[in-house]
Design a protein around this motif. Structure first.
Motif, short mmCIF file in Angstrom:
data_model
loop_
_atom_site.label_atom_id
_atom_site.label_comp_id
_atom_site.label_asym_id
_atom_site.label_seq_id
_atom_site.Cartn_x
_atom_site.Cartn_y
_atom_site.Cartn_z
N ILE A 70 0.84 -1.20 0.00
CA ILE A 70 0.00 0.00 0.00
C ILE A 70 0.87 1.25 0.00
O ILE A 70 0.60 2.22 -0.73
N TYR A 71 1.93 1.24 0.79
CA TYR A 71 2.84 2.38 0.77
C TYR A 71 3.42 2.59 -0.63
O TYR A 71 3.43 3.70 -1.17
N ALA A 72 3.91 1.51 -1.23
CA ALA A 72 4.53 1.62 -2.56
C ALA A 72 3.55 2.15 -3.59
O ALA A 72 3.90 2.99 -4.43
N ASN A 73 2.31 1.70 -3.52
CA ASN A 73 1.33 2.10 -4.52
C ASN A 73 0.92 3.56 -4.41
O ASN A 73 0.74 4.24 -5.41
N TYR A 74 0.79 4.06 -3.17
CA TYR A 74 0.21 5.38 -2.98
C TYR A 74 1.22 6.49 -2.68
O TYR A 74 0.97 7.65 -3.02
N LEU A 75 2.32 6.17 -2.03
CA LEU A 75 3.16 7.23 -1.49
C LEU A 75 4.59 7.27 -1.99
O LEU A 75 5.22 8.33 -1.93
N GLU A 76 5.15 6.16 -2.46
CA GLU A 76 6.56 6.15 -2.85
C GLU A 76 6.75 6.92 -4.17
O GLU A 76 6.21 6.53 -5.21
N PRO A 77 7.54 8.01 -4.15
CA PRO A 77 7.69 8.83 -5.36
C PRO A 77 8.74 8.33 -6.33
O PRO A 77 8.75 8.74 -7.49
N ARG A 78 9.64 7.46 -5.88
CA ARG A 78 10.74 7.00 -6.73
C ARG A 78 10.34 5.69 -7.41
O ARG A 78 10.12 4.70 -6.76
N GLU A 79 10.27 5.72 -8.74
CA GLU A 79 9.78 4.56 -9.46
C GLU A 79 10.63 3.31 -9.22
O GLU A 79 10.11 2.21 -9.06
N SER A 80 11.94 3.46 -9.16
CA SER A 80 12.80 2.30 -8.95
C SER A 80 12.57 1.69 -7.57
O SER A 80 12.58 0.45 -7.41
N VAL A 81 12.34 2.53 -6.58
CA VAL A 81 12.07 2.03 -5.23
C VAL A 81 10.69 1.39 -5.18
O VAL A 81 10.50 0.34 -4.56
N ARG A 82 9.73 2.02 -5.83
CA ARG A 82 8.39 1.44 -5.92
C ARG A 82 8.45 0.01 -6.43
O ARG A 82 7.87 -0.92 -5.86
N GLN A 83 9.14 -0.16 -7.55
CA GLN A 83 9.23 -1.49 -8.16
C GLN A 83 9.98 -2.47 -7.26
O GLN A 83 9.62 -3.65 -7.18
N ALA A 84 11.02 -1.98 -6.59
CA ALA A 84 11.77 -2.84 -5.68
C ALA A 84 10.90 -3.31 -4.52
O ALA A 84 10.98 -4.48 -4.10
N LEU A 85 10.04 -2.43 -4.02
CA LEU A 85 9.15 -2.82 -2.92
C LEU A 85 8.11 -3.84 -3.39
O LEU A 85 7.81 -4.80 -2.67
N PHE A 86 7.57 -3.64 -4.57
CA PHE A 86 6.63 -4.63 -5.10
C PHE A 86 7.32 -5.99 -5.29
O PHE A 86 6.73 -7.05 -5.03
N LYS A 87 8.56 -5.98 -5.74
CA LYS A 87 9.32 -7.23 -5.87
C LYS A 87 9.45 -7.92 -4.52
O LYS A 87 9.28 -9.14 -4.41
N GLN A 88 9.77 -7.15 -3.49
CA GLN A 88 9.95 -7.74 -2.17
C GLN A 88 8.66 -8.40 -1.69
O GLN A 88 8.68 -9.52 -1.15
N VAL A 89 7.54 -7.71 -1.87
CA VAL A 89 6.25 -8.29 -1.46
C VAL A 89 5.96 -9.56 -2.24
O VAL A 89 5.57 -10.58 -1.68
N ALA A 90 6.15 -9.52 -3.56
CA ALA A 90 5.89 -10.69 -4.39
C ALA A 90 6.77 -11.86 -3.98
O ALA A 90 6.31 -13.02 -3.91
N GLU A 91 8.03 -11.60 -3.71
CA GLU A 91 8.96 -12.67 -3.33
C GLU A 91 8.60 -13.27 -1.97
O GLU A 91 8.63 -14.50 -1.79
N ARG A 92 8.24 -12.41 -1.01
CA ARG A 92 7.85 -12.93 0.30
C ARG A 92 6.58 -13.77 0.19
O ARG A 92 6.48 -14.85 0.78
N ALA A 93 5.58 -13.26 -0.55
CA ALA A 93 4.32 -14.00 -0.70
C ALA A 93 4.54 -15.32 -1.43
O ALA A 93 3.94 -16.35 -1.08
N THR A 94 5.41 -15.32 -2.43
CA THR A 94 5.71 -16.55 -3.17
C THR A 94 6.36 -17.59 -2.26
O THR A 94 6.05 -18.79 -2.33
N ALA A 95 7.24 -17.15 -1.40
CA ALA A 95 7.87 -18.06 -0.44
C ALA A 95 6.83 -18.64 0.51
O ALA A 95 6.88 -19.83 0.85
N GLN A 96 5.88 -17.82 0.95
CA GLN A 96 4.81 -18.32 1.81
C GLN A 96 3.98 -19.38 1.09
O GLN A 96 3.63 -20.41 1.68
#
Length: 276
Positions: free
Chosen positions: A96-122
């Motif tokens: 939610i933070y990445a989608n609404y508030l993160e202004p840096r596109e590279s950081v946004r994408q990195a955060l989405f990657k982290q969420v996807a990777e954690r969820a995939t591991a679960q």
């Protein structure tokens, strides 16, 4: 014999560090505030879209109170510190933070990657983890928008998103957010590749998108996010001919009373959309 194609999620493998610097603070000071002691009183309204059980009193209740108050960074950190039980909190706060508030596109994408990777591991250990299914789909969907939906479809990420959401709805038919997310997926694919190719290649249909949007709003009629996504979906599916209906949906979202920080962000987004 040709080697099997790589799993699409392997394309997301991130070399980003776990820290991405200080997160941008919520720009509003007048929104709802919560504490762990009374969070359970508000929980049914706050989680009507997902049906997540109320956390027991303790660190995770404190973390969810931080999340709903808009302190996404501290909520995510607390969730990670109490993994695996806190991963639902960490994934939600980060996405939610990445989608609404993160202004840096590279950081946004990195955060989405982290969420996807954690969820995939679960999901590797529990394929029926409803929270992991939803946040994997959400993160992959937003990541796909960042690299272009067409490119994401070519990489096979769309199949992952659709499969996760369909599995989630089968497990939890009352999950309003999953219905809306799957509807938005149908609409985005049709918008990018057309209805014929979308139906033949990805199994998406205009009538299915509308039905899913309607079901999501039936399950959670006070969701500003669902109203906005439905408005966008109508324009992707039908073009400007549905602009009056899309405008009415934006107006409904703009006049809602937000229940927490995320809903405040959605309401402000709807108001900004009406001005544009």
């Amino acid at each position: 014999m040709n080697p099997p194609p790589p799993d699409p999620l392997s394309l997301l493998s991130s070399r980003e560090p776990d820290t991405v610097g200080q997160w941008t603070r919520l720009p509003y000071r007048d929104g709802p505030r919560f504490n762990a002691a009374d969070l359970h009183l508000h929980w049914p309204r706050l989680h009507v879209g997902q049906g997540l059980p109320t956390p027991p009193q303790g660190p995770l209740a404190e973390g969810w109170a931080l999340y709903h108050s808009g302190d996404f960074e501290r909520a995510a950190a607390l969730g990670l510190a109490h993994a695996p039980d806190g991963l639902a909190l960490a994934n939600q706060a980060t996405a939610i933070y990445a989608n609404y508030l993160e202004p840096r596109e590279s950081v946004r994408q990195a955060l989405f990657k982290q969420v996807a990777e954690r969820a995939t591991a679960q999901l590797a250990s529990d394929p029926d983890d409803c929270q992991a299914l939803y946040w994997q789909a959400y993160a992959l969907g937003r990541y796909s928008q960042g690299i272009s939906v067409a490119r994401a479809l070519a990489q096979g990420l769309g199949t992952k998103v659709k499969g996760a959401l369909e599995h989630l709805i089968a497990l939890r038919p009352q999950h309003a957010d999953a219905h809306v997310a799957l509807a938005a997926f149908h609409a985005e694919v049709i918008d990018k590749v057309g209805s014929l190719v979308g139906r033949m290649t990805y199994g998406v249909r205009t009538d299915a998108a509308v039905s899913l949007f309607e079901r999501g709003l039936q399950l959670n009629p006070h969701s500003a996010s669902a109203l906005i996504e439905y408005a966008r979906g109508l324009l992707m599916l039908h073009g400007d001919s549905r602009m009056p209906e899309a405008t009415r949906l934006y107006e409904r979202a703009a006049h809602l009373e937000p229940a927490d920080a995320r809903e405040r962000l959605d309401v402000e987004l709807a108001r900004a959309g009406l001005i544009d």
